[in-house]
Design a protein around this motif. Structure first.
Motif, PDB file in Angstrom:
ATOM      1  N   ARG A 274       0.878  -1.176   0.000  1.00  9.02           N
ATOM      2  CA  ARG A 274       0.000   0.000   0.000  1.00  9.02           C
ATOM      3  C   ARG A 274       0.910   1.219   0.000  1.00  9.02           C
ATOM      4  NH1 ARG A 274       2.758   1.669   3.603  1.00  9.02           N
ATOM      5  NH2 ARG A 274       1.360   3.439   3.746  1.00  9.02           N
ATOM      6  N   GLY A 275       0.254   2.375  -0.151  1.00 14.72           N
ATOM      7  CA  GLY A 275       1.019   3.623  -0.288  1.00 14.72           C
ATOM      8  C   GLY A 275       0.942   4.048  -1.736  1.00 14.72           C
ATOM      9  N   ALA A 276       0.505   5.265  -1.989  1.00 17.12           N
ATOM     10  CA  ALA A 276       0.219   5.696  -3.354  1.00 17.12           C
ATOM     11  C   ALA A 276       1.343   5.399  -4.347  1.00 17.12           C
ATOM     12  CB  ALA A 276      -0.134   7.186  -3.341  1.00 17.12           C
TER      13      ALA A 276
ATOM     14  N   ARG B   1      -7.836  -0.191  -6.339  1.00 15.09           N
ATOM     15  CA  ARG B   1      -8.133   0.826  -5.317  1.00 15.09           C
ATOM     16  C   ARG B   1      -8.360   2.153  -6.050  1.00 15.09           C
ATOM     17  NH1 ARG B   1      -4.117   1.175  -0.405  1.00 15.09           N
ATOM     18  NH2 ARG B   1      -5.948   2.090   0.610  1.00 15.09           N
TER      19      ARG B   1
ATOM     20  N   CYS C 270      -0.081   8.145   9.421  1.00 15.46           N
ATOM     21  CA  CYS C 270      -0.053   7.010   8.512  1.00 15.46           C
ATOM     22  C   CYS C 270       1.392   6.556   8.252  1.00 15.46           C
ATOM     23  CB  CYS C 270      -0.765   7.358   7.198  1.00 15.46           C
ATOM     24  SG  CYS C 270      -1.180   5.883   6.256  1.00 15.46           S
TER      25      CYS C 270
ATOM     26  N   THR D 251       8.043   9.912   1.439  1.00 17.94           N
ATOM     27  CA  THR D 251       7.692  11.302   1.134  1.00 17.94           C
ATOM     28  C   THR D 251       7.684  12.123   2.431  1.00 17.94           C
ATOM     29  OG1 THR D 251       5.354  10.705   1.281  1.00 17.94           O
ATOM     30  CG2 THR D 251       6.350  10.643  -0.910  1.00 17.94           C
TER      31      THR D 251
ATOM     32  N   GLN E 274      -1.396   1.857  10.070  1.00 17.12           N
ATOM     33  CA  GLN E 274      -0.150   2.019   9.313  1.00 17.12           C
ATOM     34  C   GLN E 274       0.932   2.661  10.193  1.00 17.12           C
ATOM     35  OE1 GLN E 274      -3.167   2.807   8.052  1.00 17.12           O
ATOM     36  NE2 GLN E 274      -3.253   2.621   5.832  1.00 17.12           N
TER      37      GLN E 274
ATOM     38  N   ALA F 226       0.189  12.073   0.492  1.00 14.43           N
ATOM     39  CA  ALA F 226      -1.012  12.353  -0.308  1.00 14.43           C
ATOM     40  C   ALA F 226      -1.277  11.175  -1.225  1.00 14.43           C
ATOM     41  CB  ALA F 226      -0.829  13.609  -1.139  1.00 14.43           C
ATOM     42  N   ASP F 227      -2.542  10.935  -1.469  1.00 11.28           N
ATOM     43  CA  ASP F 227      -2.933   9.926  -2.451  1.00 11.28           C
ATOM     44  C   ASP F 227      -3.379  10.572  -3.744  1.00 11.28           C
ATOM     45  OD1 ASP F 227      -3.273   8.603   0.330  1.00 11.28           O
ATOM     46  OD2 ASP F 227      -3.130   6.975  -1.138  1.00 11.28           O
TER      47      ASP F 227
ATOM     48  N   ASN G 158      -5.930  12.144   1.520  1.00 14.25           N
ATOM     49  CA  ASN G 158      -4.914  11.373   2.217  1.00 14.25           C
ATOM     50  C   ASN G 158      -5.599  10.510   3.253  1.00 14.25           C
ATOM     51  OD1 ASN G 158      -2.006  10.863   2.489  1.00 14.25           O
ATOM     52  ND2 ASN G 158      -2.280  11.640   4.562  1.00 14.25           N
ATOM     53  N   LYS G 159      -4.793   9.676   3.952  1.00 14.62           N
ATOM     54  CA  LYS G 159      -5.351   8.751   4.927  1.00 14.62           C
ATOM     55  C   LYS G 159      -6.377   9.401   5.847  1.00 14.62           C
ATOM     56  CE  LYS G 159      -4.825   5.444   4.869  1.00 14.62           C
ATOM     57  NZ  LYS G 159      -5.784   4.671   4.069  1.00 14.62           N
TER      58      LYS G 159
HETATM   59  C1  LIG Z   1       3.511   8.018   0.288  1.00  9.78           C
HETATM   60  S1  LIG Z   1       2.115   7.053   0.684  1.00  9.78           S
HETATM   61  C2  LIG Z   1       0.798   8.103   0.401  1.00  9.78           C
HETATM   62  C3  LIG Z   1      -0.456   7.693   1.191  1.00  9.78           C
HETATM   63  O1  LIG Z   1      -0.870   6.307   0.984  1.00  9.78           O
HETATM   64  C4  LIG Z   1      -1.380   5.804   2.248  1.00  9.78           C
HETATM   65  O2  LIG Z   1      -2.618   5.153   2.121  1.00  9.78           O
HETATM   66  P1  LIG Z   1      -2.709   3.531   2.199  1.00  9.78           P
HETATM   67  O3  LIG Z   1      -1.823   3.070   3.326  1.00  9.78           O
HETATM   68  O4  LIG Z   1      -4.189   3.255   2.433  1.00  9.78           O
HETATM   69  O5  LIG Z   1      -2.249   3.055   0.845  1.00  9.78           O
HETATM   70  C5  LIG Z   1      -1.569   7.046   3.082  1.00  9.78           C
HETATM   71  O6  LIG Z   1      -2.745   7.750   2.709  1.00  9.78           O
HETATM   72  C6  LIG Z   1      -0.314   7.809   2.688  1.00  9.78           C
HETATM   73  O7  LIG Z   1      -0.281   9.106   3.145  1.00  9.78           O
END
Ligand SMILES: CSC[C@H]1O[C@H](OP(=O)(O)O)[C@H](O)[C@@H]1O
Length: 394
Positions: A48-50, A108, A182, A194, A221, A265-266, A276-277
């Protein structure tokens, strides 16, 4: 311990993904050889992670194609007929690639990196078909692009770290504490991170007093993954519950010197509204109230100029299990062996709402730090002009 979320080898082709559902208690890599396996890794949030999502989507397509091409070259009779036909026809290969990218895009909906990756790979595919390239050349060109994404992301993160530290320290204390939310580190990208990249850079430069980070319910996370990274790097840090940030900022009047809240940020809309999360929006509100900088750190590939403002960003909703169950370490009888078990917290029958992201309005964001530089709003403006920024950097 390993901070490498993605391990890709071109020759012989292999792709291994660190199963983040088992972190921080178990380090298990899973092999990915097909598009479908890549889709499942992203959908189940094993990765996970954008940025990482976009990169794994690209690499799962190219590994699938590379292995098919390898069999085609070594033992074509082992391939079933539709794959054999595809390897002899750029048009049929194009259809496979288009269908694969559409499928990966379904995994996603919020992180724009996934869709940008698809656009880039499809553009290269259709260009190769137009130029009448053979299937091998088309596949090789996609492998080159996917590898480049992996390398560029790491370079971009180091630039985000550098620009972010310069901006945060531009006036005021040179020894500061920060808060993050997160996981935005090596486990969410191809390395360094980031927002966590800025924290790594602050620490490396000797400017960090302490990094406070939230557990980030419901998926944890922060407590699982950011803990894992900060302990690995021996960065002075403190885990807090999501509900503790305002109290921490309020105690700032004492000696925490919290200079900024830094998040990832996503998807960033054209005006700077940022998805974002879940939980990010309320951090921005409390940062405003306590006069603390609120920084978004993201590669420019997370900026979506097609999205005018945050109202147009699709927010993923995930199943209720992530709220109802938590992963716990359970001791097995009286041995020292432990196992990870899902433990139910609320009683049966509760109703759950589980949005995976929220949108922070540009008005609450101090600056957006990208690998191309830092963007601020014009004096008196409530929104960013990210199209103007990106045009000025091209
Ligand atoms: C550099 S990661 C960006 C972003 O992705 C994470 O979401 P997820 O764990 O659900 O994929 C989170 O929003 C991070 O800030």
């Amino acid at each position: 311990m390993s901070l490498k979320a993605i391990v890709y080898v071109r020759n012989p082709p292999s792709l291994e993904i660190l199963n983040q559902l088992l972190l921080p208690h178990e380090t298990v890599y899973e092999s990915v050889t097909t598009v479908q396996q890549g889709y499942e890794q992203i959908k189940q949030m094993k990765v996970r992670g954008a940025p990482a999502i976009g990169i794994v989507a690209a690499l799962s397509l190219v590994i699938d194609l590379q292995l098919k091409l390898q069999t085609f070259n070594k033992n074509p009779n082992a391939l079933d007929s539709d794959i054999l036909n595809m390897m002899n026809s750029p048009l049929l290969l194009g259809n496979f690639i288009r269908d694969s990218l559409d499928h990966l895009n379904q995994s996603r909906p919020t992180a724009v990196n996934l869709f940008r990756t698809s656009d880039i790979l499809w553009k290269a595919t259709s260009s190769g078909i137009k130029k009448d390239l053979g299937t091998k050349q088309i596949i090789e060109s996609l492998v080159d692009m996917a590898e480049q994404m992996l390398f560029d992301d790491l370079k971009d993160n180091n630039n985000i770290g550098k620009y972010g530290v310069e901006f945060i320290l531009r006036n005021g204390d040179k020894r500061i504490s920060v808060v993050t939310h997160c996981n935005t580190g090596s486990l969410a990208t191809s390395g360094y991170g980031t927002a966590l990249g800025i924290i790594r850079h602050l620490y490396a430069q000797g400017n960090l007093l302490r990094a406070y980070y939230t557990e980030t319910r419901p998926y944890n996370q922060g407590s699982r993954l950011t803990s894992y990274e900060l302990l690995h790097d021996k960065i002075p840090s403190t885990l807090i519950c999501d509900s503790m940030v305002s109290a921490l900022l309020a105690s700032n009047k004492m000696d925490h010197k919290i200079a900024a809240i830094i998040v990832g940020a996503d998807r960033v809309a054209k005006n700077g509204d940022t998805a974002n999360k879940i939980g990010t929006y309320q951090l921005a509100i409390t940062a405003k109230y306590h006069n603390v900088m609120f920084i978004v750190a993201a590669p420019s590939t997370s900026i979506d100029l097609k999205i005018k403002n945050g109202r147009d960003i699709t927010i993923e909703e995930r199943n209720e299990d992530e709220v109802v169950f938590v992963n716990g370490l359970i001791k097995q009888d009286d041995t020292e062996k432990y196992q990870i078990k899902k433990v139910r917290v609320p009683p049966q029958g509760v109703k759950v709402w589980n949005p995976s992201f929220d949108v922070t309005p540009a008005e609450l964001i101090t600056a957006i730090v990208t690998e191309k530089g830092v963007v601020e709003k014009e004096k008196g403006a409530k929104e960013f002009d990210l199209e103007k920024f990106l045009m000025s950097q091209s």
